[in-house]
Scaffold this motif. Structure first.
Motif, PDB file in Angstrom:
ATOM      1  N   LEU A 100       3.725  -5.213   7.231  1.00  5.58           N
ATOM      2  CA  LEU A 100       3.188  -5.547   5.926  1.00  5.58           C
ATOM      3  C   LEU A 100       3.798  -4.629   4.879  1.00  5.58           C
ATOM      4  CD1 LEU A 100       1.171  -7.176   4.246  1.00  5.58           C
ATOM      5  CD2 LEU A 100      -0.527  -5.407   4.748  1.00  5.58           C
ATOM      6  N   ALA A 101       4.406  -5.223   3.870  1.00  7.03           N
ATOM      7  CA  ALA A 101       4.956  -4.464   2.738  1.00  7.03           C
ATOM      8  C   ALA A 101       4.241  -4.954   1.485  1.00  7.03           C
ATOM      9  CB  ALA A 101       6.465  -4.704   2.625  1.00  7.03           C
ATOM     10  N   VAL A 102       3.471  -4.059   0.879  1.00  7.06           N
ATOM     11  CA  VAL A 102       2.698  -4.449  -0.296  1.00  7.06           C
ATOM     12  C   VAL A 102       2.747  -3.315  -1.314  1.00  7.06           C
ATOM     13  CG1 VAL A 102       0.539  -3.632   0.714  1.00  7.06           C
ATOM     14  CG2 VAL A 102       0.463  -5.308  -1.090  1.00  7.06           C
ATOM     15  N   ALA A 103       2.903  -3.681  -2.581  1.00 12.18           N
ATOM     16  CA  ALA A 103       2.916  -2.687  -3.651  1.00 12.18           C
ATOM     17  C   ALA A 103       1.483  -2.303  -3.998  1.00 12.18           C
ATOM     18  CB  ALA A 103       3.624  -3.247  -4.883  1.00 12.18           C
ATOM     19  N   VAL A 104       1.267  -1.031  -4.218  1.00 14.75           N
ATOM     20  CA  VAL A 104      -0.075  -0.539  -4.520  1.00 14.75           C
ATOM     21  C   VAL A 104      -0.600  -1.114  -5.826  1.00 14.75           C
ATOM     22  CG1 VAL A 104       0.644   1.560  -5.724  1.00 14.75           C
ATOM     23  CG2 VAL A 104      -1.490   1.539  -4.425  1.00 14.75           C
ATOM     24  N   ASP A 105       0.275  -1.599  -6.692  1.00 15.92           N
ATOM     25  CA  ASP A 105      -0.151  -2.158  -7.970  1.00 15.92           C
ATOM     26  C   ASP A 105       0.017  -3.683  -8.032  1.00 15.92           C
ATOM     27  OD1 ASP A 105       2.585  -2.204  -8.002  1.00 15.92           O
ATOM     28  OD2 ASP A 105       2.799  -1.291  -9.976  1.00 15.92           O
ATOM     29  N   ASP A 106       0.061  -4.341  -6.886  1.00 18.66           N
ATOM     30  CA  ASP A 106       0.211  -5.799  -6.839  1.00 18.66           C
ATOM     31  C   ASP A 106      -0.980  -6.466  -7.535  1.00 18.66           C
ATOM     32  OD1 ASP A 106       0.213  -8.559  -6.020  1.00 18.66           O
ATOM     33  OD2 ASP A 106       1.506  -8.004  -4.341  1.00 18.66           O
ATOM     34  N   ALA A 107      -0.708  -7.218  -8.583  1.00 10.50           N
ATOM     35  CA  ALA A 107      -1.759  -7.836  -9.406  1.00 10.50           C
ATOM     36  C   ALA A 107      -2.558  -8.895  -8.647  1.00 10.50           C
ATOM     37  CB  ALA A 107      -1.135  -8.440 -10.659  1.00 10.50           C
ATOM     38  N   ARG A 108      -2.056  -9.357  -7.516  1.00  9.11           N
ATOM     39  CA  ARG A 108      -2.790 -10.362  -6.737  1.00  9.11           C
ATOM     40  C   ARG A 108      -3.953  -9.758  -5.974  1.00  9.11           C
ATOM     41  NH1 ARG A 108       2.415 -12.554  -3.637  1.00  9.11           N
ATOM     42  NH2 ARG A 108       2.642 -10.289  -3.560  1.00  9.11           N
ATOM     43  N   LEU A 109      -3.997  -8.423  -5.893  1.00  8.33           N
ATOM     44  CA  LEU A 109      -5.047  -7.735  -5.155  1.00  8.33           C
ATOM     45  C   LEU A 109      -6.165  -7.301  -6.093  1.00  8.33           C
ATOM     46  CD1 LEU A 109      -2.821  -5.419  -2.934  1.00  8.33           C
ATOM     47  CD2 LEU A 109      -3.786  -7.648  -2.335  1.00  8.33           C
ATOM     48  N   THR A 110      -7.360  -7.240  -5.549  1.00 10.99           N
ATOM     49  CA  THR A 110      -8.491  -6.695  -6.307  1.00 10.99           C
ATOM     50  C   THR A 110      -8.396  -5.172  -6.294  1.00 10.99           C
ATOM     51  OG1 THR A 110      -9.906  -6.548  -4.356  1.00 10.99           O
ATOM     52  CG2 THR A 110      -9.966  -8.630  -5.593  1.00 10.99           C
ATOM     53  N   TRP A 111      -9.201  -4.510  -7.130  1.00  7.80           N
ATOM     54  CA  TRP A 111      -9.169  -3.050  -7.148  1.00  7.80           C
ATOM     55  C   TRP A 111      -9.485  -2.458  -5.776  1.00  7.80           C
ATOM     56  CZ3 TRP A 111     -12.571   0.754  -5.957  1.00  7.80           C
ATOM     57  CH2 TRP A 111     -12.131   2.059  -6.209  1.00  7.80           C
ATOM     58  N   PRO A 112     -10.537  -2.917  -5.077  1.00  9.83           N
ATOM     59  CA  PRO A 112     -10.796  -2.328  -3.750  1.00  9.83           C
ATOM     60  C   PRO A 112      -9.627  -2.530  -2.776  1.00  9.83           C
ATOM     61  CG  PRO A 112     -12.713  -3.568  -4.492  1.00  9.83           C
ATOM     62  CD  PRO A 112     -11.593  -3.863  -5.458  1.00  9.83           C
ATOM     63  N   GLU A 113      -8.940  -3.654  -2.861  1.00  9.42           N
ATOM     64  CA  GLU A 113      -7.790  -3.898  -1.983  1.00  9.42           C
ATOM     65  C   GLU A 113      -6.643  -2.950  -2.329  1.00  9.42           C
ATOM     66  OE1 GLU A 113      -8.539  -8.665  -1.164  1.00  9.42           O
ATOM     67  OE2 GLU A 113      -7.407  -8.041  -2.935  1.00  9.42           O
ATOM     68  N   ARG A 114      -6.381  -2.751  -3.627  1.00  8.28           N
ATOM     69  CA  ARG A 114      -5.321  -1.817  -4.039  1.00  8.28           C
ATOM     70  C   ARG A 114      -5.662  -0.394  -3.606  1.00  8.28           C
ATOM     71  NH1 ARG A 114      -5.640  -5.028  -8.708  1.00  8.28           N
ATOM     72  NH2 ARG A 114      -6.783  -3.399  -9.802  1.00  8.28           N
ATOM     73  N   GLU A 115      -6.940  -0.033  -3.710  1.00 12.39           N
ATOM     74  CA  GLU A 115      -7.373   1.298  -3.301  1.00 12.39           C
ATOM     75  C   GLU A 115      -7.181   1.480  -1.792  1.00 12.39           C
ATOM     76  OE1 GLU A 115      -8.922   5.187  -3.751  1.00 12.39           O
ATOM     77  OE2 GLU A 115      -7.932   3.778  -5.116  1.00 12.39           O
ATOM     78  N   LEU A 116      -7.487   0.467  -1.016  1.00  8.67           N
ATOM     79  CA  LEU A 116      -7.274   0.528   0.425  1.00  8.67           C
ATOM     80  C   LEU A 116      -5.792   0.710   0.750  1.00  8.67           C
ATOM     81  CD1 LEU A 116      -8.250   0.312   3.345  1.00  8.67           C
ATOM     82  CD2 LEU A 116      -8.066  -2.171   3.130  1.00  8.67           C
ATOM     83  N   VAL A 117      -4.935  -0.021   0.061  1.00  2.00           N
ATOM     84  CA  VAL A 117      -3.483   0.113   0.265  1.00  2.00           C
ATOM     85  C   VAL A 117      -3.051   1.540  -0.057  1.00  2.00           C
ATOM     86  CG1 VAL A 117      -1.220  -0.602  -0.628  1.00  2.00           C
ATOM     87  CG2 VAL A 117      -2.950  -2.320  -0.088  1.00  2.00           C
ATOM     88  N   ARG A 118      -3.551   2.081  -1.169  1.00  2.00           N
ATOM     89  CA  ARG A 118      -3.204   3.455  -1.555  1.00  2.00           C
ATOM     90  C   ARG A 118      -3.646   4.444  -0.479  1.00  2.00           C
ATOM     91  NH1 ARG A 118      -5.391   7.850  -2.977  1.00  2.00           N
ATOM     92  NH2 ARG A 118      -7.487   6.973  -3.117  1.00  2.00           N
ATOM     93  N   GLN A 119      -4.867   4.284  -0.001  1.00  2.00           N
ATOM     94  CA  GLN A 119      -5.386   5.206   1.016  1.00  2.00           C
ATOM     95  C   GLN A 119      -4.606   5.106   2.321  1.00  2.00           C
ATOM     96  OE1 GLN A 119      -9.632   4.620   1.370  1.00  2.00           O
ATOM     97  NE2 GLN A 119      -9.981   5.107  -0.779  1.00  2.00           N
ATOM     98  N   LEU A 120      -4.262   3.899   2.721  1.00  2.00           N
ATOM     99  CA  LEU A 120      -3.455   3.728   3.935  1.00  2.00           C
ATOM    100  C   LEU A 120      -2.086   4.376   3.776  1.00  2.00           C
ATOM    101  CD1 LEU A 120      -4.300   0.036   4.869  1.00  2.00           C
ATOM    102  CD2 LEU A 120      -4.863   2.080   6.195  1.00  2.00           C
ATOM    103  N   GLY A 121      -1.459   4.154   2.628  1.00  2.00           N
ATOM    104  CA  GLY A 121      -0.150   4.759   2.367  1.00  2.00           C
ATOM    105  C   GLY A 121      -0.202   6.269   2.423  1.00  2.00           C
ATOM    106  N   GLU A 122      -1.245   6.848   1.806  1.00  2.00           N
ATOM    107  CA  GLU A 122      -1.373   8.309   1.828  1.00  2.00           C
ATOM    108  C   GLU A 122      -1.634   8.832   3.228  1.00  2.00           C
ATOM    109  OE1 GLU A 122      -4.215   9.659  -1.037  1.00  2.00           O
ATOM    110  OE2 GLU A 122      -2.915   9.141  -2.738  1.00  2.00           O
ATOM    111  N   ARG A 123      -2.431   8.112   3.984  1.00  3.31           N
ATOM    112  CA  ARG A 123      -2.729   8.562   5.350  1.00  3.31           C
ATOM    113  C   ARG A 123      -1.479   8.529   6.228  1.00  3.31           C
ATOM    114  NH1 ARG A 123      -7.102   6.287   9.697  1.00  3.31           N
ATOM    115  NH2 ARG A 123      -6.592   7.815  11.277  1.00  3.31           N
ATOM    116  N   LEU A 124      -0.691   7.470   6.093  1.00  8.16           N
ATOM    117  CA  LEU A 124       0.491   7.316   6.940  1.00  8.16           C
ATOM    118  C   LEU A 124       1.691   8.127   6.465  1.00  8.16           C
ATOM    119  CD1 LEU A 124       0.289   3.468   7.559  1.00  8.16           C
ATOM    120  CD2 LEU A 124      -0.277   5.284   9.170  1.00  8.16           C
ATOM    121  N   TYR A 125       1.859   8.250   5.138  1.00  5.75           N
ATOM    122  CA  TYR A 125       3.101   8.812   4.603  1.00  5.75           C
ATOM    123  C   TYR A 125       2.911   9.967   3.629  1.00  5.75           C
ATOM    124  CZ  TYR A 125       4.671   4.416   6.534  1.00  5.75           C
ATOM    125  OH  TYR A 125       4.902   3.366   7.377  1.00  5.75           O
TER     126      TYR A 125
END
Length: 67
Positions: free
Chosen positions: A32-57
């Motif tokens: 899965l490749a997703v931008a943290v600021d993808d407008a198709r996502l809701t705020w909670p979804e973007r926050e989850l992506v950000r948290q996953l990215g920080e945890r992994l990388y």
């Protein structure tokens, strides 16, 4: 007489756009490749992506929003 035709890599066919590459990566490899600021996502979804990215990388350079 017709000689062999060779097309160098990247010079034939149609170039896929980034969303097609991402979709194919998900469907074919489970990547899965997703931008943290993808407008198709809701705020909670973007926050989850950000948290996953920080945890992994780790934290992103220059990101001052989250300590």
């Amino acid at each position: 007489m017709t000689g062999m035709q060779f097309t160098p890599r990247g010079y034939g066919g149609r170039r896929r756009n980034p969303d097609e590459v991402k979709r194919d990566g998900w469907k074919e490899q489970g990547v899965l490749a997703v931008a943290v600021d993808d407008a198709r996502l809701t705020w909670p979804e973007r926050e989850l992506v950000r948290q996953l990215g920080e945890r992994l990388y780790g934290k992103r350079e220059g990101d001052m929003r989250h300590g």
